[in-house]
Each structure stands twice: as C-alpha cells, then as structure tokens.
Design a protein around this motif. Structure first.
Motif, PDB file in Angstrom:
ATOM      1  N   TYR A  73      46.612  61.768  37.870  1.00  0.00           N
ATOM      2  CA  TYR A  73      45.922  61.760  39.160  1.00  0.00           C
ATOM      3  C   TYR A  73      44.423  62.017  39.041  1.00  0.00           C
ATOM      4  CZ  TYR A  73      50.688  61.710  40.736  1.00  0.00           C
ATOM      5  OH  TYR A  73      52.007  61.354  40.933  1.00  0.00           O
ATOM      6  N   ASP A  74      43.880  62.002  37.823  1.00  0.00           N
ATOM      7  CA  ASP A  74      42.428  62.130  37.643  1.00  0.00           C
ATOM      8  C   ASP A  74      41.735  60.877  38.149  1.00  0.00           C
ATOM      9  OD1 ASP A  74      42.937  64.531  36.450  1.00  0.00           O
ATOM     10  OD2 ASP A  74      42.257  63.938  34.453  1.00  0.00           O
ATOM     11  N   THR A  75      40.545  61.041  38.696  1.00  0.00           N
ATOM     12  CA  THR A  75      39.755  59.863  39.084  1.00  0.00           C
ATOM     13  C   THR A  75      38.886  59.449  37.909  1.00  0.00           C
ATOM     14  OG1 THR A  75      38.054  61.286  40.009  1.00  0.00           O
ATOM     15  CG2 THR A  75      39.739  60.457  41.519  1.00  0.00           C
ATOM     16  N   SER A  76      38.588  58.162  37.855  1.00  0.00           N
ATOM     17  CA  SER A  76      37.836  57.621  36.735  1.00  0.00           C
ATOM     18  C   SER A  76      37.219  56.293  37.149  1.00  0.00           C
ATOM     19  CB  SER A  76      38.771  57.449  35.531  1.00  0.00           C
ATOM     20  OG  SER A  76      38.061  57.029  34.409  1.00  0.00           O
ATOM     21  N   PHE A  77      36.944  55.425  36.198  1.00  0.00           N
ATOM     22  CA  PHE A  77      36.396  54.102  36.457  1.00  0.00           C
ATOM     23  C   PHE A  77      37.439  53.221  37.139  1.00  0.00           C
ATOM     24  CE2 PHE A  77      38.341  54.231  32.317  1.00  0.00           C
ATOM     25  CZ  PHE A  77      39.086  53.078  32.273  1.00  0.00           C
ATOM     26  N   LEU A  78      36.992  52.094  37.688  1.00  0.00           N
ATOM     27  CA  LEU A  78      37.925  51.122  38.257  1.00  0.00           C
ATOM     28  C   LEU A  78      38.536  50.349  37.104  1.00  0.00           C
ATOM     29  CD1 LEU A  78      35.712  49.863  41.205  1.00  0.00           C
ATOM     30  CD2 LEU A  78      37.643  51.448  41.329  1.00  0.00           C
ATOM     31  N   LYS A  79      39.818  50.536  36.883  1.00  0.00           N
ATOM     32  CA  LYS A  79      40.421  50.042  35.641  1.00  0.00           C
ATOM     33  C   LYS A  79      40.979  48.629  35.698  1.00  0.00           C
ATOM     34  CE  LYS A  79      44.493  52.723  36.756  1.00  0.00           C
ATOM     35  NZ  LYS A  79      45.299  53.840  36.374  1.00  0.00           N
ATOM     36  N   HIS A  80      41.122  48.048  36.862  1.00  0.00           N
ATOM     37  CA  HIS A  80      41.689  46.695  36.950  1.00  0.00           C
ATOM     38  C   HIS A  80      40.556  45.691  37.139  1.00  0.00           C
ATOM     39  CE1 HIS A  80      45.489  48.697  37.020  1.00  0.00           C
ATOM     40  NE2 HIS A  80      45.204  49.318  38.135  1.00  0.00           N
ATOM     41  N   GLU A  81      39.820  45.454  36.043  1.00  0.00           N
ATOM     42  CA  GLU A  81      38.602  44.656  36.048  1.00  0.00           C
ATOM     43  C   GLU A  81      38.892  43.266  35.491  1.00  0.00           C
ATOM     44  OE1 GLU A  81      34.262  45.919  34.689  1.00  0.00           O
ATOM     45  OE2 GLU A  81      35.653  45.807  33.018  1.00  0.00           O
ATOM     46  N   PHE A  82      38.486  42.242  36.229  1.00  0.00           N
ATOM     47  CA  PHE A  82      38.708  40.860  35.815  1.00  0.00           C
ATOM     48  C   PHE A  82      37.381  40.112  35.818  1.00  0.00           C
ATOM     49  CE2 PHE A  82      42.665  42.423  37.416  1.00  0.00           C
ATOM     50  CZ  PHE A  82      43.633  41.828  36.634  1.00  0.00           C
ATOM     51  N   PHE A  83      37.086  39.383  34.747  1.00  0.00           N
ATOM     52  CA  PHE A  83      35.865  38.595  34.642  1.00  0.00           C
ATOM     53  C   PHE A  83      36.205  37.115  34.810  1.00  0.00           C
ATOM     54  CE2 PHE A  83      34.479  42.466  32.741  1.00  0.00           C
ATOM     55  CZ  PHE A  83      33.105  42.509  32.918  1.00  0.00           C
ATOM     56  N   PHE A  84      35.446  36.449  35.666  1.00  0.00           N
ATOM     57  CA  PHE A  84      35.604  35.024  35.919  1.00  0.00           C
ATOM     58  C   PHE A  84      34.278  34.338  35.637  1.00  0.00           C
ATOM     59  CE2 PHE A  84      38.542  37.244  38.662  1.00  0.00           C
ATOM     60  CZ  PHE A  84      39.678  36.458  38.699  1.00  0.00           C
ATOM     61  N   GLU A  85      34.329  33.034  35.345  1.00  0.00           N
ATOM     62  CA  GLU A  85      33.095  32.269  35.161  1.00  0.00           C
ATOM     63  C   GLU A  85      33.219  30.899  35.774  1.00  0.00           C
ATOM     64  OE1 GLU A  85      31.923  31.030  31.252  1.00  0.00           O
ATOM     65  OE2 GLU A  85      33.777  29.963  30.910  1.00  0.00           O
ATOM     66  N   LYS A  86      32.050  30.348  36.123  1.00  0.00           N
ATOM     67  CA  LYS A  86      31.911  28.949  36.500  1.00  0.00           C
ATOM     68  C   LYS A  86      30.743  28.405  35.709  1.00  0.00           C
ATOM     69  CE  LYS A  86      33.412  28.281  41.272  1.00  0.00           C
ATOM     70  NZ  LYS A  86      32.962  27.953  42.642  1.00  0.00           N
ATOM     71  N   LEU A  87      30.860  27.183  35.244  1.00  0.00           N
ATOM     72  CA  LEU A  87      29.723  26.500  34.627  1.00  0.00           C
ATOM     73  C   LEU A  87      29.186  25.536  35.663  1.00  0.00           C
ATOM     74  CD1 LEU A  87      31.128  25.858  31.040  1.00  0.00           C
ATOM     75  CD2 LEU A  87      29.587  27.672  31.817  1.00  0.00           C
ATOM     76  N   VAL A  88      27.879  25.673  35.977  1.00  0.00           N
ATOM     77  CA  VAL A  88      27.255  24.931  37.060  1.00  0.00           C
ATOM     78  C   VAL A  88      26.138  24.078  36.498  1.00  0.00           C
ATOM     79  CG1 VAL A  88      26.023  25.174  39.243  1.00  0.00           C
ATOM     80  CG2 VAL A  88      27.814  26.800  38.647  1.00  0.00           C
ATOM     81  N   GLU A  89      26.080  22.809  36.900  1.00  0.00           N
ATOM     82  CA  GLU A  89      24.985  21.935  36.479  1.00  0.00           C
ATOM     83  C   GLU A  89      23.720  22.275  37.258  1.00  0.00           C
ATOM     84  OE1 GLU A  89      25.829  17.793  36.539  1.00  0.00           O
ATOM     85  OE2 GLU A  89      27.383  17.962  35.013  1.00  0.00           O
ATOM     86  N   THR A  90      22.593  22.335  36.544  1.00  0.00           N
ATOM     87  CA  THR A  90      21.301  22.589  37.184  1.00  0.00           C
ATOM     88  C   THR A  90      20.317  21.546  36.699  1.00  0.00           C
ATOM     89  OG1 THR A  90      20.473  24.024  35.427  1.00  0.00           O
ATOM     90  CG2 THR A  90      21.755  25.078  37.171  1.00  0.00           C
ATOM     91  N   ASP A  91      19.169  21.514  37.332  1.00  0.00           N
ATOM     92  CA  ASP A  91      18.098  20.591  36.935  1.00  0.00           C
ATOM     93  C   ASP A  91      17.238  21.169  35.828  1.00  0.00           C
ATOM     94  OD1 ASP A  91      18.881  18.682  38.792  1.00  0.00           O
ATOM     95  OD2 ASP A  91      17.654  19.567  40.372  1.00  0.00           O
ATOM     96  N   ALA A  92      17.469  22.420  35.439  1.00  0.00           N
ATOM     97  CA  ALA A  92      16.670  23.075  34.404  1.00  0.00           C
ATOM     98  C   ALA A  92      16.842  22.366  33.076  1.00  0.00           C
ATOM     99  CB  ALA A  92      17.074  24.540  34.274  1.00  0.00           C
TER     100      ALA A  92
END
Length: 93
Positions: A73-92
C-alpha cells in the motif's frame, strides 16, 4: 519529405491496455507543436486501445513488478506506463 517521430506516454489505471488513462505526456518531433503538449485536463485517449485504434504504435510497456511483502500500500511512481509512437511526414529536410 522527411519522417519525424511523435511519442505518446500513457499511464493507465492497470496493466491492461483497455483500462482508463490516469496520466499522459505527448512529445512532438515534427516541430508543429511545443515539445510537450499537455495543457488539457482531458487525456488524449480514454484508454490505450483507443490510441492503437488511432494509429499509434505501442513500443514499450512497463514491466510488472510485484510489491515487496509489507509494501503493498506504499505510494510510488505510476507503474503502468505505455509508450506509443507515430511516424509523421513533414516538409523538413
């Protein structure tokens, strides 16, 4: 045209991708928005599955580590972390 990465970090209520978002960060490598956009009180998606349905690719999920005995029951960091990505075309270039 050039590809740039956008990263979405969702913190979910549980380890299930269909659980509610409780925190989030967005990082936009296209330069179209500020480096982090989180100026809304509403999450960009209700759950991780909705991000997948919108074209985000899941590339990392938090490792599930059980709490030490007596520390359930200790509090800590948010442990259910999910990373997502999108690849986006740019004019750069």
């Amino acid at each position: 045209m050039s590809l740039r990465q956008q990263v979405l970090v969702l913190y979910l209520a549980t380890s299930a991708l269909d659980s509610d978002v409780v925190g989030w960060s967005v990082y936009d490598g296209t330069g179209r928005t500020s480096p982090t956009t989180g100026d809304s009180d509403e999450p960009p998606y209700k759950c991780g599955v909705h991000a997948l349905e919108d074209g985000w690719r899941l590339f990392q999920a938090a490792q599930l580590i059980p709490p030490y005995p007596g520390r359930e029951y200790d509090t800590s960091f948010l442990k259910h972390e999910f990373f997502f990505e999108k690849l986006v075309e740019t004019d750069a270039a």
